[in-house]
Write a protein that holds these residues in place. Structure first.
Motif, PDB file in Angstrom:
ATOM      1  N   GLN A 330       0.835  -1.204   0.000  1.00  0.00           N
ATOM      2  CA  GLN A 330       0.000   0.000   0.000  1.00  0.00           C
ATOM      3  C   GLN A 330       0.869   1.253   0.000  1.00  0.00           C
ATOM      4  N   HIS A 331       1.896   1.277   0.837  1.00  0.00           N
ATOM      5  CA  HIS A 331       2.795   2.429   0.877  1.00  0.00           C
ATOM      6  C   HIS A 331       3.729   2.436  -0.331  1.00  0.00           C
ATOM      7  N   ARG A 334       2.255   3.875  -3.604  1.00  0.00           N
ATOM      8  CA  ARG A 334       1.993   5.316  -3.519  1.00  0.00           C
ATOM      9  C   ARG A 334       3.284   6.114  -3.414  1.00  0.00           C
ATOM     10  N   LYS A 337       4.918   6.562  -6.875  1.00  0.00           N
ATOM     11  CA  LYS A 337       4.334   7.591  -7.731  1.00  0.00           C
ATOM     12  C   LYS A 337       4.838   8.981  -7.336  1.00  0.00           C
ATOM     13  N   TYR A 355       5.510  13.002   0.671  1.00  0.00           N
ATOM     14  CA  TYR A 355       4.660  11.816   0.666  1.00  0.00           C
ATOM     15  C   TYR A 355       3.852  11.794   1.953  1.00  0.00           C
ATOM     16  N   HIS A 357       0.365   9.706   3.354  1.00  0.00           N
ATOM     17  CA  HIS A 357      -0.754   8.793   3.115  1.00  0.00           C
ATOM     18  C   HIS A 357      -1.108   8.103   4.415  1.00  0.00           C
ATOM     19  N   ARG A 396      -4.948  -2.538  -7.775  1.00  0.00           N
ATOM     20  CA  ARG A 396      -3.554  -2.100  -7.660  1.00  0.00           C
ATOM     21  C   ARG A 396      -2.651  -2.763  -8.695  1.00  0.00           C
TER      22      ARG A 396
END
Length: 466
Positions: A330-331, A334, A337, A355, A357, A396
């Motif tokens: 998940q991390h 992201r 990107k 970053y 999130h 994903r």
């Protein structure tokens, strides 16, 4: 390379490496075509493996080819080197590359993205290196599936009870995502396969999960962790908490609680550590061997170096002070990107972004139609959690091509039974040829009759009157 060309070197082609390269390729397409920027990805494999789907690939719910993404296909503007980064000399802005074949060589860079990920964290346990298998790559998932089914074939075919018990004993060490999901999916597959065997029943199999801590799946919360233990034990899976593996020499497993058993299958998923290649560099590292980064993913104290994923200690701006992001897909996706966009911004002289999130929760599969989840504080179990697990991870998965293939695999699985064929010979493709090619010395017994000699030679013994 032109002296005016900026070279971005990405060490690693996993989640972070591939996604960062993809964002860079998109953001810098004009500069790439004008020859102002070149991007190189160095990865030992020519594909990215989506690890959350490895348990389903091992259980046969997904085609293994559908959980990997070919790097050269999704990165047409990027040079992909199939090899390993074995050293980094940032003072000279060079990385040592060990290609798949041939001598090692140095590559100069202007911007370095460290996306080397993690490796299995092993302990000096007697027999572990010789007997255990990990569960981080698609090759390991395929080999483990073939091995489990092969052990069922052995148990069916032997007349030795000790051999049968050993073949039907499966030990998994580590109660995180990888260990629990791999065990649950493979047990589910093996239990289904037992209907096609006559000499043993599903109850004859012994599945053991060994966890050093007092709980499993800490990411889904304590309640869901206890629920998972209860569900696994109802499936007659022996979950041993606060227990450690002490030895597995020659497959003889010894646990710290006094348990002793013989097993042909030992799977090690007890944690990960930052890639040890970082120790062969002059980059700063924290006490866990990771690269400490700023919130914008620049490595602290090293200009023109970026890092994210399992090999980086990225500040968690949504957590308490000094918190770092957990090593999760998940991390990683992201972060990649943001990292790719920030490298492009840096090359264009623009402001960088941090970053940030907030971890929304976690999902885990426990076999077909079974799962646990905790998302935004909401706890789910059973079929809804399993469905959420599949939905989230297929969203994903990179590229529409892979998404469609995965959904097609699942759809076909609704109408057709599981495939339970063991292709263990894939690991030994030359075995049969070598057996045929080896010279044989054959001397027929002296007592063999001429008729049998004729039959052995391919002829037919003659019969009277014919």
């Amino acid at each position: 390379m032109d002296v005016n060309t900026r070279h971005v070197l990405i060490a690693g082609g996993g989640y972070v490496g591939m996604y960062a390269a993809f964002r860079l390729q998109k953001s810098l397409r004009k500069e790439i075509r004008r020859g102002e920027v070149t991007i190189t990805v160095v990865e030992p494999r020519s594909y990215m493996t989506y690890q959350p789907f490895l348990p389903e690939a091992a259980a046969g719910n997904l085609e293994p080819r559908h959980v990997v993404v070919p790097l050269r296909r999704v990165l047409p503007d990027v040079q992909v080197i199939t090899g390993r980064v074995v050293g980094i000399d940032h003072a000279e802005h060079t990385a040592r590359i060990d290609p798949r074949d041939g001598a090692a060589y140095d590559v100069h860079y202007d911007e370095l993205v460290v996306a080397l990920g993690s490796v299995a964290r092993t302990l000096p346990i007697p027999g572990l290196a010789e007997r255990a298998i990990g569960f981080k790559q698609v090759e390991e998932a395929i080999q483990l599936r073939n091995h489990v089914l092969d052990r069922l074939d052995v148990a069916e075919s032997t007349t030795n009870e000790e051999t049968r018990r050993r073949a039907l004993s499966f030990v998994f060490v580590g109660g995180g995502y990888a260990g629990v999901e791999a065990l649950a999916e493979l047990e589910d597959m093996a239990r289904y396969a037992c209907r096609y065997y006559r000499n043993f029943r599903a109850e004859d199999m012994r599945w053991v999960l060994v966890e050093a801590a007092g709980r499993i799946l800490p990411e889904v919360g304590e309640d869901m962790g206890r629920y998972t233990v209860e569900r696994l034990r109802k499936r007659h899976i022996d979950v041993k908490l606060n227990t450690m593996l002490e030895s597995c020499v020659d497959g003889h497993v010894e646990l710290s609680d006094g348990t002793r058993l013989d097993s042909d299958t030992i799977v090690w998923t007890a944690g990960v550590k930052a890639n040890p290649v970082l120790a062969e560099s002059d980059l700063p590292r924290d006490d866990k061997g990771r690269l400490p980064t700023e919130p914008d993913l620049r490595v602290v104290g090293a200009e023109h170096v970026w890092a994210a994923g399992d090999c980086a200690a990225v500040p968690d701006l949504t957590g308490p002070p000094n918190a770092v992001c957990s090593p999760s897909a998940q991390h990683a996706v992201r972060q990649a990107k943001v990292l790719g966009d920030n490298v492009a911004r840096a090359l264009k002289g623009r402001l960088l972004q941090n970053y940030e999130h907030k971890h929304v929760g976690s999902v885990a599969s426990l076999g077909l139609h079974k799962g646990v989840a905790q998302v935004y504080g909401i706890k789910l179990r059973g079929w809804p959690a399993w469905f959420m697990h599949r939905t989230y991870h297929v969203s994903r998965m990179p590229t529409l091509n892979r998404k469609v293939r995965i959904v097609a695999d699942w759809t076909l699985g609704l109408f057709f039974p599981r495939e339970i064929v063991s292709l263990g010979s894939l690991q030994r493709p030359r075995e049969e040829f070598e057996r045929s090619a080896l010279p044989r010395q054959f001397s027929p017994p002296a007592s063999r009759s001429p008729e049998l000699e004729s039959a052995h030679a391919g002829g037919r013994p003659e019969q009277d009157g014919k």
